[in-house]
Design a protein around this motif. Sequence first.
Motif, short mmCIF file in Angstrom:
data_model
loop_
_atom_site.label_atom_id
_atom_site.label_comp_id
_atom_site.label_asym_id
_atom_site.label_seq_id
_atom_site.Cartn_x
_atom_site.Cartn_y
_atom_site.Cartn_z
N UNK A 1 8.45 -9.04 -2.43
CA UNK A 1 7.94 -9.64 -1.21
C UNK A 1 6.48 -9.97 -1.45
N UNK A 2 6.09 -11.20 -1.21
CA UNK A 2 4.74 -11.66 -1.49
C UNK A 2 3.72 -10.91 -0.63
N UNK A 3 2.51 -10.70 -1.15
CA UNK A 3 1.49 -9.94 -0.41
C UNK A 3 0.72 -10.79 0.59
N UNK A 4 1.43 -11.55 1.42
CA UNK A 4 0.77 -12.34 2.47
C UNK A 4 0.21 -11.39 3.52
N UNK A 5 -1.03 -11.63 3.94
CA UNK A 5 -1.67 -10.73 4.88
C UNK A 5 -2.14 -9.43 4.25
N UNK A 6 -2.36 -9.44 2.94
CA UNK A 6 -2.75 -8.24 2.20
C UNK A 6 -4.08 -7.70 2.71
N UNK A 7 -4.05 -6.47 3.22
CA UNK A 7 -5.24 -5.83 3.76
C UNK A 7 -4.94 -4.35 3.96
N UNK A 8 -5.94 -3.59 4.33
CA UNK A 8 -5.75 -2.16 4.58
C UNK A 8 -4.86 -1.94 5.80
N UNK A 9 -3.80 -1.15 5.62
CA UNK A 9 -2.96 -0.71 6.73
C UNK A 9 -3.42 0.70 7.09
N UNK A 10 -4.14 0.83 8.18
CA UNK A 10 -4.78 2.11 8.50
C UNK A 10 -3.77 3.22 8.74
N UNK A 11 -2.61 2.90 9.33
CA UNK A 11 -1.60 3.93 9.54
C UNK A 11 -1.12 4.49 8.21
N UNK A 12 -0.83 3.61 7.27
CA UNK A 12 -0.36 4.05 5.96
C UNK A 12 -1.43 4.85 5.23
N UNK A 13 -2.68 4.48 5.42
CA UNK A 13 -3.78 5.17 4.75
C UNK A 13 -3.92 6.62 5.21
N UNK A 14 -3.35 6.95 6.37
CA UNK A 14 -3.49 8.31 6.90
C UNK A 14 -2.79 9.34 6.02
N UNK A 15 -1.78 8.93 5.23
CA UNK A 15 -1.10 9.88 4.35
C UNK A 15 -0.88 9.31 2.95
N UNK A 16 -1.72 8.37 2.56
CA UNK A 16 -1.66 7.81 1.20
C UNK A 16 -3.06 7.83 0.62
N UNK A 17 -3.34 8.87 -0.16
CA UNK A 17 -4.70 9.05 -0.68
C UNK A 17 -5.04 8.07 -1.80
N UNK A 18 -4.06 7.31 -2.27
CA UNK A 18 -4.30 6.36 -3.34
C UNK A 18 -4.92 5.05 -2.82
N UNK A 19 -4.91 4.84 -1.52
CA UNK A 19 -5.37 3.57 -0.96
C UNK A 19 -6.89 3.47 -1.00
N UNK A 20 -7.36 2.25 -1.26
CA UNK A 20 -8.80 1.98 -1.27
C UNK A 20 -9.30 1.79 0.16
N UNK B 1 1.20 -5.65 6.41
CA UNK B 1 0.35 -5.64 5.20
C UNK B 1 0.89 -4.82 4.05
N UNK B 2 1.83 -3.89 4.30
CA UNK B 2 2.45 -3.11 3.23
C UNK B 2 3.75 -3.72 2.74
N UNK B 3 4.08 -4.91 3.22
CA UNK B 3 5.38 -5.49 2.94
C UNK B 3 5.64 -5.82 1.49
N UNK B 4 4.59 -5.85 0.67
CA UNK B 4 4.79 -6.12 -0.76
C UNK B 4 5.44 -4.95 -1.49
#
Length: 303
Positions: free
Chosen positions: A31-50, A87-90
């Motif tokens: 799935x193409x990374x259209x709208x690629x940006x920080x997903x704050x909800x996902x960042x709450x339990x994914x320490x690998x995110x920038x 934004x995490x759809x990729x």
Amino acid sequence: MITRDLAAFFDIARGLHADFGPATARAAFLVAPDGFRLAEQSASDNRYMAQAAGFDAARASEQHRALHRALSQVVPTVCFAGDPQAPDGLFPNNVFATAAGRYVVGRMRHPVRQREAEREDIRAFFAGVLDYAEIDLSTQPHPCELTGALVIDRARGIGYCGLSERCDEAGAALMHEALGLRATLMFDLAPGEYHTNVVLAVLAGRAALVAPRGFARDEVARAIAEFHAPHAVILSDAEHRAFAGNAIALSDDAVWMSADAARALAPESRAVLAGAGFQVRSVELDAIEAAGGSLRCCVGEVF
């Protein structure tokens, strides 16, 4: 059988032949990374995110296209358009998975990702084009983020399911049944780990990459490595941090990982993979890795 009991699981696993089905997928989807940006909800339990400033949408799109071109040389690879509101759809392998004649829709933990399961175009591809039966787990309450949480040895029909906020025991049992596995081992991931496929990869049923730091109990990592010996790579902390565990085999002769992961791979690790008959192939994915996942996370498999 689905269990936390190491001895019971491996007693069964050791008696299985590699005759469950094809060890590698017959096609892949992205799935193409259209709208690629920080997903704050996902960042709450994914320490690998920038942090938000670390996201480069143009570079991520360019790298994703390069990944598509590379994988298309190995298996037919379809790429769906991205959804700017997802934004995490990729990382579609968390949401859609396949087994012979059927596809499974997972239950994502975060609402920002739950909308991915509603993609009618992807559902229509599996149901209408491939004529696969649907097993929809997305509306039940237990998180089960498919092949993010569940690493599958497709040759033997066994699974390794790491439990975290992204998958609980009930969700693991639902995935085990939906994918028709012979046996699944459940275990806790280490605090701060969100998906099993960042700390474990099983490659065409012949080799494994294991990052012990990602497991809550070292004996689980050790038992998995012993089962896949002599072609088990024990990843160092540096290899783990570089996403070397987030790898995939789409053919019987190559393992794919990001270029950063390949550069971090120690000579000893490469030697084990070579001994199992695998060449290491890689694509630059540093921009995509800012979103907390790497190459394996981008690849959905069609069995």
